[in-house]
Enzyme design. Structure first.
Site, PDB file in Angstrom:
ATOM      1  N   CYS A 121       3.390   8.498   1.218  1.00 40.15           N
ATOM      2  CA  CYS A 121       3.850   7.561   2.256  1.00 40.15           C
ATOM      3  C   CYS A 121       4.111   6.219   1.577  1.00 40.15           C
ATOM      4  O   CYS A 121       3.209   5.591   1.038  1.00 40.15           O
ATOM      5  CB  CYS A 121       2.761   7.458   3.315  1.00 40.15           C
ATOM      6  SG  CYS A 121       3.184   6.345   4.657  1.00 40.15           S
ATOM      7  N   CYS A 163       5.974  -6.706   7.930  1.00 39.61           N
ATOM      8  CA  CYS A 163       7.045  -6.169   8.776  1.00 39.61           C
ATOM      9  C   CYS A 163       7.416  -7.222   9.805  1.00 39.61           C
ATOM     10  O   CYS A 163       6.562  -7.976  10.260  1.00 39.61           O
ATOM     11  CB  CYS A 163       6.578  -4.895   9.481  1.00 39.61           C
ATOM     12  SG  CYS A 163       7.907  -4.030  10.358  1.00 39.61           S
ATOM     13  N   GLU A 203       0.818  -1.212   0.000  1.00 39.66           N
ATOM     14  CA  GLU A 203       0.000   0.000   0.000  1.00 39.66           C
ATOM     15  C   GLU A 203       0.858   1.271   0.000  1.00 39.66           C
ATOM     16  O   GLU A 203       1.918   1.325   0.606  1.00 39.66           O
ATOM     17  CB  GLU A 203      -0.932  -0.004   1.217  1.00 39.66           C
ATOM     18  CG  GLU A 203      -1.835  -1.229   1.209  1.00 39.66           C
ATOM     19  CD  GLU A 203      -2.944  -1.182   2.246  1.00 39.66           C
ATOM     20  OE1 GLU A 203      -3.821  -2.043   2.165  1.00 39.66           O
ATOM     21  OE2 GLU A 203      -2.950  -0.298   3.123  1.00 39.66           O
ATOM     22  N   CYS A 214      -1.986   5.986   9.625  1.00 33.38           N
ATOM     23  CA  CYS A 214      -0.797   5.334  10.192  1.00 33.38           C
ATOM     24  C   CYS A 214      -1.177   4.038  10.880  1.00 33.38           C
ATOM     25  O   CYS A 214      -2.103   4.006  11.677  1.00 33.38           O
ATOM     26  CB  CYS A 214      -0.171   6.189  11.292  1.00 33.38           C
ATOM     27  SG  CYS A 214       0.379   7.754  10.749  1.00 33.38           S
ATOM     28  N   CYS A 223       5.680  -4.497  16.434  1.00 36.23           N
ATOM     29  CA  CYS A 223       5.251  -3.451  17.363  1.00 36.23           C
ATOM     30  C   CYS A 223       3.791  -3.738  17.741  1.00 36.23           C
ATOM     31  O   CYS A 223       2.966  -4.022  16.876  1.00 36.23           O
ATOM     32  CB  CYS A 223       5.384  -2.068  16.736  1.00 36.23           C
ATOM     33  SG  CYS A 223       7.091  -1.676  16.314  1.00 36.23           S
ATOM     34  N   CYS A 257       0.665  -1.813  15.994  1.00 39.73           N
ATOM     35  CA  CYS A 257       0.675  -1.587  14.545  1.00 39.73           C
ATOM     36  C   CYS A 257       0.058  -2.765  13.809  1.00 39.73           C
ATOM     37  O   CYS A 257       0.418  -3.916  14.050  1.00 39.73           O
ATOM     38  CB  CYS A 257       2.114  -1.368  14.073  1.00 39.73           C
ATOM     39  SG  CYS A 257       2.218  -1.077  12.295  1.00 39.73           S
TER      40      CYS A 257
HETATM   41  N1  SAH Z   1       9.053   0.811  10.718  1.00 39.82           N
HETATM   42  C1  SAH Z   1       9.163   2.225  10.533  1.00 39.82           C
HETATM   43  C2  SAH Z   1       8.244   2.710   9.448  1.00 39.82           C
HETATM   44  C3  SAH Z   1       6.763   2.576   9.769  1.00 39.82           C
HETATM   45  S1  SAH Z   1       6.229   4.167   9.987  1.00 39.82           S
HETATM   46  C4  SAH Z   1       8.956   2.922  11.840  1.00 39.82           C
HETATM   47  O1  SAH Z   1       8.693   2.244  12.823  1.00 39.82           O
HETATM   48  O2  SAH Z   1       9.145   4.129  11.927  1.00 39.82           O
HETATM   49  C5  SAH Z   1       4.650   4.073  10.561  1.00 39.82           C
HETATM   50  C6  SAH Z   1       4.429   5.076  11.680  1.00 39.82           C
HETATM   51  O3  SAH Z   1       3.079   4.929  12.158  1.00 39.82           O
HETATM   52  C7  SAH Z   1       5.326   4.759  12.855  1.00 39.82           C
HETATM   53  O4  SAH Z   1       5.663   5.856  13.611  1.00 39.82           O
HETATM   54  C8  SAH Z   1       4.434   3.836  13.606  1.00 39.82           C
HETATM   55  O5  SAH Z   1       4.884   3.657  14.884  1.00 39.82           O
HETATM   56  C9  SAH Z   1       3.093   4.547  13.495  1.00 39.82           C
HETATM   57  N2  SAH Z   1       1.970   3.653  13.760  1.00 39.82           N
HETATM   58  C10 SAH Z   1       1.945   2.322  13.614  1.00 39.82           C
HETATM   59  N3  SAH Z   1       0.757   1.817  13.983  1.00 39.82           N
HETATM   60  C11 SAH Z   1      -0.009   2.859  14.357  1.00 39.82           C
HETATM   61  C12 SAH Z   1      -1.350   2.978  14.794  1.00 39.82           C
HETATM   62  N4  SAH Z   1      -2.148   1.911  14.931  1.00 39.82           N
HETATM   63  N5  SAH Z   1      -1.812   4.201  15.062  1.00 39.82           N
HETATM   64  C13 SAH Z   1      -1.025   5.284  14.884  1.00 39.82           C
HETATM   65  N6  SAH Z   1       0.246   5.228  14.474  1.00 39.82           N
HETATM   66  C14 SAH Z   1       0.755   4.025  14.213  1.00 39.82           C
END
Ligand code: SAH
Length: 371
Positions: free
Chosen positions: A112, A119, A99, A347, A123, A126
């Site tokens: 983006c 991944c 995506e 995000c 986390c 996420c």
């Molecule tokens: N792996 C990299 C790139 C992913 S960026 C990183 O961790 O930075 C995606 C961004 O969105 C990151 O800051 C991540 O922590 C945030 N994110 C992930 N899941 C989310 C969610 N459910 N709600 C809001 N932000 C989220």
């Protein structure tokens, strides 16, 4: 070395970095400046039909047809949000879906971009993590996202550049796909290609420290750090990579990057706001302490829920209190406006569709991850 002129196999030029394209031209007995002409056609004008590349001789065009293929990504689905955000679901070779999201704002347009299929970092907040990890994207699959967005948004017209910024914040951990990501970002920033300013190309990482140490030498770009917690105990839970590279190792690595970088004078600290988990004033106080000597701005991201997520978004009032505390203590703080959530483009909502995932459990894969 393979003799390209004799080889039956065609090279996908989208999968080569700028240096490799130059090298390819040497191998087919052409002058290096020809590669610049080709790069301009591909990435400035969006032209993939060799016959339209009018400043290349007929014989070179024939040679290219014989040795080269230009495999663009396929759009599986395009969706536009009420707020103008566009999400593309793209099919890549092998049938996987990834995506890409375009977020238009008054003064900029941000794309983006995903760096991996799924991944491996797991986390806990996420949704991409729940998909597991399948594979790294190639250079062509990364730069192809920008190429397609430009094509769909009319961005190959020189008077219309809707994509002014790129953030490597889609699916995946970009620093765990180092080569392809840095080479693709160099194409984004090259004046003969997309010509984006290096301050407007941002890599976002959970904190892969050794790769961060090598980044500036390969590709000097703006930096965002997914911190999300102000102490190791909590960060181990939210971003398990922290067990390998804890905060006291991570933040000095970030400072070293900033010192060496011309693109990033401060790091953007990303901090997802999870109700009752990391959003108390006590957390803001800890954050103030650990960030006091890190040139940064703090971006608070209201949590975006997804099916089966175990967290709840912090209340607006709490986000405001948290932000105010930090502002009073001298930090620059922004709260991310959630965009595109009606089309699951916000995000942490990017899931693509990962087939043959190598990981389904919620165990920590960190030691299996190479950087
Ligand atoms: N792996 C990299 C790139 C992913 S960026 C990183 O961790 O930075 C995606 C961004 O969105 C990151 O800051 C991540 O922590 C945030 N994110 C992930 N899941 C989310 C969610 N459910 N709600 C809001 N932000 C989220």
């Amino acid at each position: 070395m393979v003799d390209i002129q004799k080889s039956e196999e065609k090279t996908n030029l989208f999968d080569l970095g700028l240096e490799e394209i130059k090298q390819f031209f040497v191998e087919i007995d052409e002058k290096p400046f020809r590669s610049t002409q080709l790069v301009k056609w591909l990435y400035q004008h969006g032209v993939t039909d060799f016959d339209e590349m009018t400043n290349l001789s007929k014989s070179l065009r024939e040679k290219l047809k014989k040795h080269v293929q230009l495999e663009a990504l396929e759009i599986e689905h395009e969706e536009k949000s009420n707020d103008g955000t566009v999400k593309w679901v793209l099919r890549i070779p092998g049938g996987q879906l990834i995506e890409t999201v375009f977020i238009p704002e008054a003064d900029r347009g941000t794309l983006c971009i995903s760096s991996q299929v799924g991944c491996a970092l797991d986390c806990s907040f996420c949704s991409t993590a729940q998909q597991g990890f399948n594979r790294n994207l190639s250079i062509g699959e990364i730069i192809g996202q920008l190429w397609l967005a430009n094509q769909r948004l009319g961005g190959f017209d020189k008077d219309n550049r809707p994509v002014s910024n790129v953030v490597m914040m889609g699916m995946g951990e970009p620093l765990l796909n180092f080569d392809a990501v840095t080479k693709a970002m160099n194409i984004m920033m090259d004046d003969n290609a997309f010509g984006l300013s290096k301050r407007r190309v941002t890599i976002s990482t959970s904190g892969v420290v050794p790769a961060l140490g090598r980044l500036q030498a390969h590709s000097d770009v703006a930096l965002a750090l997914s911190l999300h917690a102000p102490n190791n105990e909590l960060r181990n839970e939210l971003v398990p990579l922290n067990k390998k590279y804890p905060i006291e190792v991570l933040l000095p690595a970030v400072k070293s990057y900033l010192d060496a970088s011309a693109a990033a004078k401060r790091v953007t600290i990303e901090y997802v706001m999870l109700d009752g988990v990391n959003d108390k004033i006590e957390h803001a106080k800890q954050l103030k302490k650990i960030l006091h000597d890190v040139p940064c701005k703090i971006n608070l991201i209201p949590f975006n829920p997804f099916p089966n997520s175990q967290y709840v978004r912090s209340k607006n009032q709490q986000i405001q209190r948290f932000a105010e505390f930090l502002v009073k203590n001298g930090f620059i703080v922004t709260t991310r406006k959630t965009r595109g959530d009606d089309i699951d483009a916000a995000c942490g909502q990017l899931v693509g569709k990962v087939k043959d995932k190598t990981k389904r459990t919620r165990s920590i894969p960190i030691n299996t991850v190479s950087e």
